[in-house]
Design an enzyme around this catalytic site. Structure first.
Site, PDB file in Angstrom:
ATOM      1  N   HIS A 224     -30.000 -52.625  30.031  1.00 41.48           N
ATOM      2  CA  HIS A 224     -30.523 -53.855  30.627  1.00 41.48           C
ATOM      3  C   HIS A 224     -31.309 -54.698  29.626  1.00 41.48           C
ATOM      4  O   HIS A 224     -32.149 -54.183  28.892  1.00 41.48           O
ATOM      5  CB  HIS A 224     -31.399 -53.525  31.829  1.00 41.48           C
ATOM      6  CG  HIS A 224     -30.613 -53.172  33.044  1.00 41.48           C
ATOM      7  ND1 HIS A 224     -30.236 -51.876  33.337  1.00 41.48           N
ATOM      8  CD2 HIS A 224     -30.104 -53.949  34.045  1.00 41.48           C
ATOM      9  CE1 HIS A 224     -29.538 -51.870  34.470  1.00 41.48           C
ATOM     10  NE2 HIS A 224     -29.445 -53.107  34.917  1.00 41.48           N
ATOM     11  N   GLY A 271     -31.239 -52.579  19.057  1.00 41.71           N
ATOM     12  CA  GLY A 271     -29.955 -53.173  19.404  1.00 41.71           C
ATOM     13  C   GLY A 271     -28.915 -52.997  18.321  1.00 41.71           C
ATOM     14  O   GLY A 271     -29.082 -53.516  17.217  1.00 41.71           O
ATOM     15  N   GLY A 272     -27.864 -52.238  18.608  1.00 37.85           N
ATOM     16  CA  GLY A 272     -26.767 -52.063  17.661  1.00 37.85           C
ATOM     17  C   GLY A 272     -27.094 -51.181  16.476  1.00 37.85           C
ATOM     18  O   GLY A 272     -26.385 -51.217  15.468  1.00 37.85           O
TER      19      GLY A 272
END
EC number: 1.13.12.16
Length: 404
Positions: A224, A271-272
């Site tokens: 989320h 993130g990533g």
């Protein structure tokens, strides 16, 4: 533990790049870590076993607590049991404090209307081609916000537990931030406050609140999206992790130079981030540490490990969708996800918490049809069967900081 605040709040905003890169070591030293890594608090995925293994390996462990409702008498006991089990598995008093307790802190929403629930039922019947009996679906709020605890004065037992008992080094918040008084109280007793940001506007607001760490969640992150100043996904700038980190570092430096903030919070990239190369790159871009989630999905301690027992094809992608739970979330694209997207015509649906609870009931009844596999970009490289501690040790051993 109050000394942590004194160590963490350092004037780092105007440091040279080389000195700023040393902050990854400062982050490790201040929190007694081997590596500048935070194991992400993934609700529904993270287990106590995963957190304990992360802690033992030398990272910050995280426990997601969005399922707890401190308005209920027994839920503080549930927290105490979780922490007790975590401490027992870590079995090292010098490490057990390296824990992050994570709460959701979204705005309080109203119960869904009859129209919203009817629209939801129509969408799911059409997308799944199965009968959905609305008499069997309960639209309960499955994710109570920390703000509800504040509003209803339901935090006394929690604060008492932290004051008299075990204190994690970090308490973090997703989807928003708690009140200034809560932040100051937790900091006063020696707990660091971290909050997720997805935009420079959010960074600016959080810095003014005096929090200790900003988790910069890039658009490639799985799960989320933690934005709280943007309600419509169309207004989201969708900054990548590296761009958000760079702009956050610059924004904090400017705020410090203008005297708008007295201390500079840690910048955490999220993130990533899948391997040591990704971590090293984020540190080279002046992040102080990283938060890693998707890379742990296939670990043996993960509740999602069964989804990664067989490799996905390279053609499989992820999608950012907000019509499953009620909030934008990055998920692996499956036939179910594609059908829901195709059938959605902009109808008004129940709000987050209520809609997510209803989906989980459908998923429990039709697990092969209703699959919502939260994962970030790069999930194709998830390793299956590896333990969390081994994964962290592998990433950490290959880190390059300051070119070394």
């Amino acid at each position: 533990m109050y000394f942590l605040n004194q160590l963490i709040f350092q004037d780092v905003s105007v440091m040279s790049v080389d000195k700023r890169e040393d902050m990854s070591r400062s982050f490790q030293k201040c929190l007694n870590l081997r590596y500048p890594i935070i194991q992400a608090p993934m609700a529904g995925v993270t287990t106590i076993e995963m957190a304990a293994k992360a802690c033992i390996a030398g990272a910050i462990a995280s426990l997601p607590l969005s399922h707890l409702d401190f308005r209920k008498v027994n839920d503080i006991e549930k927290l105490k049991l979780m922490v007790s089990q975590f401490r027992d598995q870590v079995a090292d008093e010098s490490l057990e404090g390296n824990l992050n307790l994570n709460f959701f802190c979204h705005d309080i929403v109203d119960k869904p209307t009859d129209l919203q629930t009817a629209n939801w039922a129509k969408l799911y019947r059409k997308s799944m081609n199965v009968p959905i009996d609305m008499n069997e679906i309960k639209f309960d709020n499955g994710n109570v916000s920390f703000k509800a605890f504040e509003k209803e004065n339901a935090l006394q037992d929690f604060f008492q537990y932290l004051s008299d008992g075990f204190r994690p080094k970090i308490i973090s918040f997703h989807f928003g931030h708690p009140s200034k008084s809560t932040i100051e109280y937790l900091q006063k007793i020696g707990i660091l406050i971290f909050v997720t940001a997805t935009s420079v506007r959010e960074v600016r607001l959080l810095a003014r609140l005096g929090i200790n760490g900003i988790v910069c969640q890039g658009y490639e992150a799985g799960g989320h999206r933690g934005n709280f100043l943007v309600n419509d996904p169309k207004d989201d700038e969708n900054l990548s992790t590296v761009q958000l980190v760079k702009r956050t570092v610059d924004e904090l430096a400017e705020m410090k130079n203008k005297g708008l903030i007295h201390a500079t919070p840690f910048v955490i990239a999220a993130g990533g981030i899948m391997d040591s190369k990704d971590i090293s790159y984020m540190l080279s871009q002046q992040a102080d540490a990283v938060q890693v989630g998707t890379a742990f999905l296939g670990c043996s301690e993960s509740n999602a490990s069964k989804n990664f027992s067989s490799p996905f094809t390279r053609e499989t992608t992820t999608k950012m969708v907000n019509i499953i739970s009620g909030k934008p979330a990055r998920t692996i694209s499956t036939p179910f996800i594609e059908k829901v997207i195709a059938n959605f015509q902009g109808e008004e649906l129940p709000p987050y918490g209520y809609m997510y609870s209803a989906f989980k009931q459908v998923r429990k009844k039709y697990p092969e049809l209703a699959n919502f596999i939260l994962a970030g970009q790069g999930f194709q490289n998830v390793q299956s069967g590896i333990t969390t501690d081994k994964k962290i040790e592998t990433m950490g051993a290959r880190l390059k900081i300051d070119g070394k």
